[in-house]
Scaffold this active site. Structure first.
Site, short mmCIF file in Angstrom:
data_model
loop_
_atom_site.label_atom_id
_atom_site.label_comp_id
_atom_site.label_asym_id
_atom_site.label_seq_id
_atom_site.Cartn_x
_atom_site.Cartn_y
_atom_site.Cartn_z
N HIS A 132 0.83 -1.21 0.00
CA HIS A 132 0.00 0.00 0.00
C HIS A 132 0.86 1.26 0.00
O HIS A 132 0.63 2.19 -0.79
CB HIS A 132 -0.93 0.01 1.22
CG HIS A 132 -1.78 1.24 1.31
ND1 HIS A 132 -3.08 1.28 0.86
CD2 HIS A 132 -1.52 2.49 1.78
CE1 HIS A 132 -3.57 2.50 1.04
NE2 HIS A 132 -2.65 3.24 1.61
N LYS A 149 2.57 6.15 -7.32
CA LYS A 149 1.56 6.92 -8.05
C LYS A 149 1.89 8.41 -7.98
O LYS A 149 1.82 9.12 -8.99
CB LYS A 149 0.17 6.66 -7.47
CG LYS A 149 -0.45 5.34 -7.85
CD LYS A 149 -1.95 5.32 -7.61
CE LYS A 149 -2.31 5.61 -6.16
NZ LYS A 149 -3.77 5.63 -5.95
N ASN A 150 2.23 8.89 -6.78
CA ASN A 150 2.56 10.31 -6.62
C ASN A 150 3.78 10.69 -7.45
O ASN A 150 3.80 11.73 -8.13
CB ASN A 150 2.83 10.62 -5.14
CG ASN A 150 1.57 10.56 -4.29
OD1 ASN A 150 0.46 10.53 -4.81
ND2 ASN A 150 1.75 10.53 -2.99
N GLU A 207 1.14 3.86 -3.34
CA GLU A 207 0.74 5.26 -3.24
C GLU A 207 1.90 6.20 -3.57
O GLU A 207 1.73 7.20 -4.27
CB GLU A 207 0.20 5.56 -1.84
CG GLU A 207 -1.14 4.91 -1.53
CD GLU A 207 -2.27 5.43 -2.40
OE1 GLU A 207 -2.16 6.57 -2.91
OE2 GLU A 207 -3.25 4.68 -2.61
#
Length: 401
Positions: free
Chosen positions: A243, A250-251, A247
């Protein structure tokens, strides 16, 4: 601590009395090593006896704090939905309050845990929708925003801990299959860090390609300081590590593409993974233009996002926009005494650093302390630090008043 019926808001009658009772106790913080040991030698009956009380304690405490949120937020449709889910789950688990650990009761309890897990599967997204609804209505003042931020950190880490207990029990003593024969519940005693990093990167890259029709590549370096030239593995919950990495990737991808443009050659995202005697350290470096110090301080705010709100029609998976990706990832890191922080150079890029405990006996749950001061923090803004981790004998003690 006693609450009036007016304060308890949606939780009234016999439910309010039970919430009042169970919120007198503090949750029992566990270490990863304790989860492992019990998963190997514990029994379904003992796990049931512990969980039927511990889940009620953890639910009751956060539900009491839920009622102290700003009335505007509590009136939002999505917030009401989350509140109702928690009340329903608390009542479901109360059915086992005085039941013994017979095989029949344990089986029914396992079935109920499965129902609760499914019911709460979209709590994070739904609560984020509640914040978007609040922003789109009358907004929120600064004091209320600080209280909401304080609550959500506690609310989400409470949720992480509850799901950890439920999943661990159901995999070890229920009908849920482990990810591999090596797993003890949802814990991997020899989690292959490199494999998780690549898995998260490829899935984030798929979303980036779908959204922008391009994506940066990754350059990965692994350094095992403890066992030279050997693959890096630690005792961990792989889904938590995934997780965080997903994340952050993606950023980094979104920042890189938007800073350089879809037609340019994109610089690699560099990842460094280092295992020391105490910590596993992961650094993700992008050249996505970075952010100013003013913006950097707001990136952990649930009510702030650098991306536009995602589409609500479910037509595509959002690359960003809900505002919970980074703050929630930091909570996953902190849950077992790790951490996550950012260093950014405006005009160049951002480094995201994750630290996890490499020694399982030292990796204990970090849980909220529930007390009069914590409830005061919700209405007046954070005044004191009130988080705890594993201290032998400290679980299920009455809440301070």
């Amino acid at each position: 601590m006693r609450f009036s019926r007016k304060l308890l808001g949606p939780f009234v009658g016999s439910l309010a009395k039970k919430l009042d009772y169970y919120s007198q106790f503090q949750p029992s913080s566990l270490t990863i090593q304790q989860y492992l040991d019990f998963g190997r030698i514990g029994t379904a009956a003992n796990s049931y006896s512990f969980l039927k009380n511990e889940l009620l304690v953890r639910l009751a405490n956060i539900m009491q704090e839920f009622t102290l949120l700003p009335p505007k937020l509590l009136q939002m449709p999505s917030s009401k939905m989350v509140s109702n889910w928690y009340a329903e789950s608390f009542e479901d688990l109360l059915l086992f309050e005085n039941s013994d650990a017979s095989p029949e009761h344990v089986s029914r309890f396992n079935d109920q845990l499965t129902v609760v897990l499914k019911r709460h599967a979209h709590v994070v997204e739904t609560m984020a929708e509640g914040l978007i609804e609040l922003r789109e209505s009358d907004g929120v003042d600064i004091a209320s925003e600080k209280g909401i931020q304080y609550f959500l950190d506690r609310f989400y880490i409470n949720r992480i801990s509850i799901r950890m207990l439920q999943n661990q029990h159901l995999v070890v003593f229920g009908n849920v299959l482990p990810e591999s024969p090596r797993h003890v519940g949802c814990i991997d005693p020899a989690c292959d860090v490199e494999s998780v990093v690549y898995d998260a990167f490829e899935n984030a890259r798929f979303l980036c390609d779908r959204y922008y029709l391009t994506s940066p590549s990754m350059k990965l370096e692994m350094h095992n300081h403890v066992e030279k030239d050997k693959p890096i593995s630690i005792v961990a919950v792989p889904s938590h590590l995934y997780h965080m990495m997903f994340e952050l990737f993606k950023n980094a991808m979104r920042a890189t593409v938007e800073f350089h443009g879809v037609d340019d050659d994109l610089p690699d995202i560099k990842v460094f993974v280092v295992k020391g005697h105490e910590d596993l350290s992961i650094k993700i470096c992008d050249r996505g233009g970075g952010v100013s110090r003013t913006i950097l301080e707001r990136l952990y705010n649930y009510m702030y996002s650098t991306a536009p709100p995602p589409p609500r029609d479910g037509t595509q998976a959002p690359l960003a926009g809900y505002g919970y990706g980074l703050p929630l990832s930091r909570l996953y890191a902190r849950y077992f005494l790790g951490d996550l922080f950012l260093v950014s150079m405006e005009g160049h890029g951002t480094d995201a650093c994750i630290y996890l405990k490499a020694v399982p006996v030292e990796a204990s749950e970090v849980l909220p302390i529930y007390s009069t001061s914590s409830r005061r923090n919700l209405t007046m803004g954070p005044q004191v630090a009130d988080w705890s981790h594993h201290v032998p004998g400290q679980g299920n003690r009455p809440t301070q008043t």
